[in-house]
Design a protein around this motif. Structure first.
Motif, PDB file in Angstrom:
ATOM      1  N   ILE A 147       0.813  -1.354   0.172  1.00 43.79           N
ATOM      2  CA  ILE A 147       0.057  -0.035  -0.034  1.00 43.79           C
ATOM      3  C   ILE A 147       0.926   1.419  -0.022  1.00 43.79           C
ATOM      4  CG2 ILE A 147      -1.599   1.334   1.325  1.00 43.79           C
ATOM      5  CD1 ILE A 147      -2.974  -1.363   2.267  1.00 43.79           C
ATOM      6  N   ILE A 148       1.986   1.347   0.968  1.00 47.13           N
ATOM      7  CA  ILE A 148       2.812   2.634   0.812  1.00 47.13           C
ATOM      8  C   ILE A 148       3.721   2.558  -0.303  1.00 47.13           C
ATOM      9  CG2 ILE A 148       4.362   1.315   2.433  1.00 47.13           C
ATOM     10  CD1 ILE A 148       3.647   5.057   1.968  1.00 47.13           C
ATOM     11  N   ALA A 149       4.122   1.338  -0.736  1.00 43.09           N
ATOM     12  CA  ALA A 149       5.032   1.290  -2.192  1.00 43.09           C
ATOM     13  C   ALA A 149       4.470   1.720  -3.369  1.00 43.09           C
ATOM     14  CB  ALA A 149       5.358  -0.075  -2.246  1.00 43.09           C
ATOM     15  N   GLU A 150       3.059   1.621  -3.206  1.00 46.33           N
ATOM     16  CA  GLU A 150       2.146   2.008  -4.574  1.00 46.33           C
ATOM     17  C   GLU A 150       1.871   3.465  -4.489  1.00 46.33           C
ATOM     18  OE1 GLU A 150      -0.681  -1.026  -5.270  1.00 46.33           O
ATOM     19  OE2 GLU A 150       0.807  -2.505  -5.708  1.00 46.33           O
ATOM     20  N   ALA A 151       2.272   4.208  -3.316  1.00 49.83           N
ATOM     21  CA  ALA A 151       1.695   5.519  -3.138  1.00 49.83           C
ATOM     22  C   ALA A 151       2.852   6.339  -3.247  1.00 49.83           C
ATOM     23  CB  ALA A 151       0.912   5.733  -2.008  1.00 49.83           C
ATOM     24  N   VAL A 152       3.987   5.932  -3.541  1.00 52.71           N
ATOM     25  CA  VAL A 152       5.317   6.728  -3.492  1.00 52.71           C
ATOM     26  C   VAL A 152       5.965   6.802  -5.040  1.00 52.71           C
ATOM     27  CG1 VAL A 152       7.718   7.251  -2.522  1.00 52.71           C
ATOM     28  CG2 VAL A 152       5.777   6.252  -0.955  1.00 52.71           C
ATOM     29  N   ASP A 153       6.233   8.182  -5.327  1.00 52.77           N
ATOM     30  CA  ASP A 153       6.873   8.053  -6.623  1.00 52.77           C
ATOM     31  C   ASP A 153       8.136   7.115  -6.670  1.00 52.77           C
ATOM     32  OD1 ASP A 153       7.641  10.166  -5.219  1.00 52.77           O
ATOM     33  OD2 ASP A 153       8.714  10.901  -6.477  1.00 52.77           O
ATOM     34  N   PRO A 154       8.593   6.772  -7.999  1.00 54.49           N
ATOM     35  CA  PRO A 154       9.655   6.048  -8.033  1.00 54.49           C
ATOM     36  C   PRO A 154      10.972   6.658  -7.682  1.00 54.49           C
ATOM     37  CG  PRO A 154       8.138   5.637 -10.157  1.00 54.49           C
ATOM     38  CD  PRO A 154       7.778   6.866  -9.173  1.00 54.49           C
ATOM     39  N   PRO A 155      11.343   7.966  -8.089  1.00 53.42           N
ATOM     40  CA  PRO A 155      12.493   8.461  -7.675  1.00 53.42           C
ATOM     41  C   PRO A 155      12.760   8.116  -5.941  1.00 53.42           C
ATOM     42  CG  PRO A 155      11.629   9.701  -9.091  1.00 53.42           C
ATOM     43  CD  PRO A 155      10.621   8.894  -8.676  1.00 53.42           C
ATOM     44  N   ASN A 156      11.572   8.322  -5.334  1.00 57.64           N
ATOM     45  CA  ASN A 156      11.844   8.277  -3.896  1.00 57.64           C
ATOM     46  C   ASN A 156      11.152   6.883  -3.053  1.00 57.64           C
ATOM     47  OD1 ASN A 156      12.349  11.278  -3.197  1.00 57.64           O
ATOM     48  ND2 ASN A 156      10.256  11.802  -4.146  1.00 57.64           N
ATOM     49  N   ARG A 157      10.942   5.974  -4.067  1.00 58.75           N
ATOM     50  CA  ARG A 157      10.538   4.881  -3.397  1.00 58.75           C
ATOM     51  C   ARG A 157      11.468   4.025  -2.544  1.00 58.75           C
ATOM     52  NH1 ARG A 157       7.286   2.273  -7.865  1.00 58.75           N
ATOM     53  NH2 ARG A 157       5.758   3.862  -7.381  1.00 58.75           N
ATOM     54  N   ASP A 158      12.455   3.940  -3.004  1.00 59.33           N
ATOM     55  CA  ASP A 158      13.772   3.174  -2.323  1.00 59.33           C
ATOM     56  C   ASP A 158      13.902   3.876  -1.170  1.00 59.33           C
ATOM     57  OD1 ASP A 158      13.667   1.110  -4.061  1.00 59.33           O
ATOM     58  OD2 ASP A 158      15.460   1.608  -5.160  1.00 59.33           O
ATOM     59  N   TYR A 159      14.198   5.087  -1.011  1.00 60.39           N
ATOM     60  CA  TYR A 159      14.337   5.747   0.097  1.00 60.39           C
ATOM     61  C   TYR A 159      13.476   5.870   1.355  1.00 60.39           C
ATOM     62  CZ  TYR A 159      15.898   9.912   3.263  1.00 60.39           C
ATOM     63  OH  TYR A 159      16.141  10.690   4.155  1.00 60.39           O
ATOM     64  N   TYR A 160      12.276   6.109   0.780  1.00 58.25           N
ATOM     65  CA  TYR A 160      11.185   5.928   1.775  1.00 58.25           C
ATOM     66  C   TYR A 160      10.913   4.768   2.226  1.00 58.25           C
ATOM     67  CZ  TYR A 160      11.014  11.221   1.472  1.00 58.25           C
ATOM     68  OH  TYR A 160      11.488  12.717   1.360  1.00 58.25           O
TER      69      TYR A 160
END
Length: 294
Positions: A147-160
């Motif tokens: 759920i949280i992975a699909e709500a974060v944009d790709p450039p910030n996904r790994d970090y957050y």
């Protein structure tokens, strides 16, 4: 892509990830709220995993037995076996029925097994309940992450998403503090102290369930893939507005993924034994992310 027989074929339009990157403005207020609410679910997951430590302290006293270290260890092993099965199954089931629905069902079942596990009728009952509890906890692990992975944009996904796993540490600290407080009044080998610590777990589960029920939405990606583009666009519009204060432009049209016969999205075979066509088409980052998910 049709010739390569991948799972998704895109029509003209913009993908969910492109909307998140171009209009979602990264990690905004709405995404931060979702990051925290899914984090509460992750803390509940942590409580169920680490409660095993307290269970082994007082189990002999509660059952009136003298279980060996091997038998006590089996309780923990069977819990993590259930956790592994639940994590794998949770991803598959949430692909069919939705992330939010599966998250709610897994939290609800975990609360039920938490309460049933408190009965501790005999050793084999405890083992069975811990296995079922582990499976429910594993499903919470899979669905809350998606759920949280699909709500974060790709450039910030790994970090957050890396930061998101810090909620496990938060849960570990909290249950340790509860243990310190409880065992300051009860002997460490006392079954009473152990039962009090374990009884706090379903209480947190009820809080996590209410938060998920009222504050965690279905993901736009699942809505789009399941053939509900209007609802998917509304979900993205809510995300964009929550992050930026501006609505998604009306001219933005989402791509409509279509199922292609012979597709193999998400298969581990694509990582280790890809066909020549798949090896040329599927990027290394896709393979690495798929392997991490498994």
């Amino acid at each position: 892509r049709e010739e390569k027989k991948l799972m998704c074929v895109e029509d003209d339009g913009i993908s969910v990830d492109e909307v998140l990157e171009e209009y979602g403005k990264g990690f905004g207020r709405w995404t931060k709220c979702l990051w925290c609410t899914t984090g509460v679910c992750w803390i509940f997951h942590t409580f169920n995993v680490l409660s095993q430590v307290f269970l082994t302290l007082g189990l002999n006293d509660i059952l009136g037995t003298s279980l060996s270290s091997l038998e006590l260890s089996l309780v923990g092993s069977i819990t993590f076996l259930g956790w592994a099965i639940g994590t794998m199954g949770g991803g598959v089931i949430s692909d069919m029925y939705g992330r939010r629905l599966v998250l709610l069902c897994s939290i609800g079942s975990a609360i039920l097994f938490d309460f049933l596990a408190l009965a501790m009728i005999d050793y084999y009952y405890v083992v069975a309940m811990r296995f079922l509890l582990g499976a429910s906890t594993g499903m919470i692990n899979a669905t809350s992450f998606m759920i949280i992975a699909e709500a974060v944009d790709p450039p910030n996904r790994d970090y957050y998403l890396t930061l998101w796993h810090a909620w496990f540490s938060v849960g570990g600290v909290l249950i340790a503090l509860i243990g310190i407080i409880v065992y300051s009044f009860y002997d460490q080998d006392s079954g009473t102290g152990m039962e009090i610590v374990l009884a706090t777990v379903p209480v947190l589960g009820v809080c996590a369930f209410l938060i998920a029920l009222f504050f965690i939405p279905e993901t736009a990606r699942f809505l789009l893939v399941s053939g509900r583009p209007t609802e998917a666009r509304a979900a993205l519009d809510k995300l964009v507005y929550g992050n930026t204060g501006e609505h998604l432009p009306e001219y933005v049209t989402l791509t409509q993924p279509k199922m292609v016969e012979g597709g193999n999205r998400g298969s581990l075979r694509m990582v280790f034994f890809p066909t020549p066509e798949e090896d040329c088409l599927v990027e290394p980052s896709f393979k690495w992310n798929l392997l991490k998910q498994w």
